[in-house]
Scaffold this motif. Sequence first.
Motif, short mmCIF file in Angstrom:
data_model
loop_
_atom_site.label_atom_id
_atom_site.label_comp_id
_atom_site.label_asym_id
_atom_site.label_seq_id
_atom_site.Cartn_x
_atom_site.Cartn_y
_atom_site.Cartn_z
N SER A 261 0.82 -1.22 0.00
CA SER A 261 0.00 0.00 0.00
C SER A 261 0.85 1.26 0.00
N PHE A 262 1.94 1.23 -0.72
CA PHE A 262 2.78 2.43 -0.85
C PHE A 262 2.13 3.41 -1.82
N SER A 263 1.80 4.60 -1.35
CA SER A 263 1.33 5.60 -2.29
C SER A 263 2.51 6.15 -3.07
N ILE A 264 2.25 6.50 -4.31
CA ILE A 264 3.30 7.01 -5.17
C ILE A 264 3.49 8.50 -4.90
N THR A 265 4.68 8.88 -4.52
CA THR A 265 4.98 10.27 -4.23
C THR A 265 6.26 10.67 -4.96
N PRO A 266 6.43 11.95 -5.23
CA PRO A 266 7.67 12.40 -5.86
C PRO A 266 8.91 12.04 -5.05
N GLU A 267 8.78 12.10 -3.72
CA GLU A 267 9.92 11.77 -2.87
C GLU A 267 10.34 10.32 -3.06
N ARG A 268 9.38 9.44 -3.17
CA ARG A 268 9.72 8.03 -3.34
C ARG A 268 10.28 7.75 -4.72
N THR A 269 9.64 8.31 -5.74
CA THR A 269 10.10 8.00 -7.09
C THR A 269 11.44 8.65 -7.40
N ALA A 270 11.93 9.49 -6.52
CA ALA A 270 13.28 10.02 -6.68
C ALA A 270 14.32 8.95 -6.38
N THR A 271 13.94 7.94 -5.59
CA THR A 271 14.91 6.92 -5.18
C THR A 271 14.58 5.52 -5.65
N VAL A 272 13.29 5.24 -5.97
CA VAL A 272 12.86 3.93 -6.45
C VAL A 272 11.87 4.13 -7.59
N ASP A 273 11.65 3.07 -8.37
CA ASP A 273 10.58 3.10 -9.36
C ASP A 273 9.31 2.53 -8.74
N MET A 274 8.15 3.07 -9.13
CA MET A 274 6.88 2.64 -8.58
C MET A 274 5.89 2.39 -9.71
N VAL A 275 5.29 1.21 -9.72
CA VAL A 275 4.37 0.79 -10.77
C VAL A 275 2.95 0.80 -10.22
N THR B 126 -6.73 11.57 -2.53
CA THR B 126 -6.61 10.31 -3.27
C THR B 126 -5.33 10.27 -4.09
N ALA B 127 -4.67 9.12 -4.08
CA ALA B 127 -3.42 8.94 -4.81
C ALA B 127 -3.25 7.45 -5.15
N PRO B 128 -2.42 7.14 -6.15
CA PRO B 128 -2.22 5.73 -6.53
C PRO B 128 -1.24 5.01 -5.62
N TYR B 129 -1.45 3.70 -5.47
CA TYR B 129 -0.47 2.81 -4.86
C TYR B 129 0.48 2.32 -5.95
N GLY B 130 1.68 1.95 -5.54
CA GLY B 130 2.62 1.42 -6.51
C GLY B 130 3.43 0.26 -5.97
N VAL B 131 3.74 -0.69 -6.85
CA VAL B 131 4.73 -1.73 -6.54
C VAL B 131 6.10 -1.06 -6.61
N VAL B 132 6.92 -1.29 -5.61
CA VAL B 132 8.22 -0.63 -5.54
C VAL B 132 9.29 -1.52 -6.15
N ILE B 133 10.07 -0.94 -7.04
CA ILE B 133 11.16 -1.64 -7.73
C ILE B 133 12.43 -0.82 -7.58
N LYS B 134 13.55 -1.46 -7.39
CA LYS B 134 14.82 -0.74 -7.30
C LYS B 134 15.13 -0.08 -8.63
N LYS B 135 15.61 1.15 -8.57
CA LYS B 135 15.97 1.84 -9.80
C LYS B 135 17.15 1.15 -10.49
N ASN B 136 17.27 1.41 -11.78
CA ASN B 136 18.35 0.84 -12.58
C ASN B 136 18.34 -0.68 -12.57
N SER B 137 17.12 -1.25 -12.67
CA SER B 137 16.95 -2.71 -12.69
C SER B 137 16.56 -3.20 -14.07
N GLY B 138 17.18 -2.63 -15.10
CA GLY B 138 16.88 -3.04 -16.46
C GLY B 138 15.43 -2.79 -16.81
N GLN B 139 14.76 -3.83 -17.34
CA GLN B 139 13.36 -3.72 -17.74
C GLN B 139 12.40 -4.30 -16.71
N PHE B 140 12.88 -4.44 -15.49
CA PHE B 140 12.06 -5.06 -14.44
C PHE B 140 10.77 -4.27 -14.20
#
Length: 302
Positions: free
Chosen positions: A130-144, A250-264
Amino acid sequence: MSVRTRSIPAALAAATLAVVLAGCGAGGDGSGGAAGPSASAVPAPTKDDALAAMVPAAVSADGKLVFGTDASYPPNEFTDTDGTTVIGMDVDLGTAVAQKLGLTAQFENSQFSGIIPGIDGARYEAGISSFSITPERTATVDMVSYFTAGTSLAVKAGNPDGLDPERLCGRAIGVQAGTTQADEITQRQADCAAQGQPPIQVTELQQQTDVTLALTSNRIVGMLADSPVAAYAVTTTSNAVEVVGDPYDTAPYGVVIKKNSGQFAQAVQGAIQSLIADGTYKSILDKWNVANGAIPTSQINA
C-alpha cells in the motif's frame, strides 16, 4: 497518510467488539486473521513469455519474486487466522504478477519503514504494501501503479464525539507510524497551533491493526487510515466503527522496484496491465470488496 498512503520512511467481531481488523487471530490482539473475502480464490493467470524475458536474471534465477510487505493493513496485506500466512488484496495481486512473469511469489513480513531500504539493500526484489506514489519516493525507487486510495477518518459507531476531518484539534486521534497520515498529523498540529486550538492528542503505533484496536477499545476517538483499510474496519468490527465523510487526498499505490533494474519495472507494469485486460485484476479487487479503487491503466512513476 493521505493514502498508505503510507509515507516515506524517515519516512476489526465475531464474539466481542475488542476483536479487531480481520477477525483477529486467537486472543483478539489485532495482529491478524480474516473475516473473509467475498469470493473464492482467483484462478492463476497464464505466464507471459515476453514479459518474463524482461525480468533481470538476478531476480528470475531462483524462480521466486520476493516481496517486502507489512502484514498489518487489512484488507490489503495482513496475516490469516494461523498468525503467519500473509493474505490480502496486495498479496493476491503480487502473486498474480509473479505468475505472469513465470515466477513464484514470496512475501516477507517487515516493518513498513524497512521495506524500501530493504529493496535498495537487495533484501527484497520488490515491495507491495500500500505504498502511495509520491515524488519523494520516485526520486529513489521506481513505482508501478496498481490501485488508488485516499485517507478516511474512522470513528466509533454513531460518532459520539462529533468528529469530522476538519475538526480534530484537541481530540485523541490514532495513526500508523511511517504513513502519510502520520505526516498529515504533523501538519494538522501546526494548523491547530496557528488557530489557537489545543493540539491533537496523537497515538502513533507501529501497526495499523493496533490503531484500530485502540479505537474499538476507546483509547482514541478516531483514526486516520487509507480508505480501504477504514472501510474494512467497519465490516470486521460488526459495525463498531464507522467512516465519517468521503476519502480525501486520493493517490495511486505502486509496486516498488529498485531503480536501474533493467526492464524489471516495465515487466511488472506489463503484467499488471495484462491482469487488468484479462479480468484477473477485477476478480482480485472484487474478492476483497475494494473495486472502487481500480485503475484502468498501470504506469511507472505516475
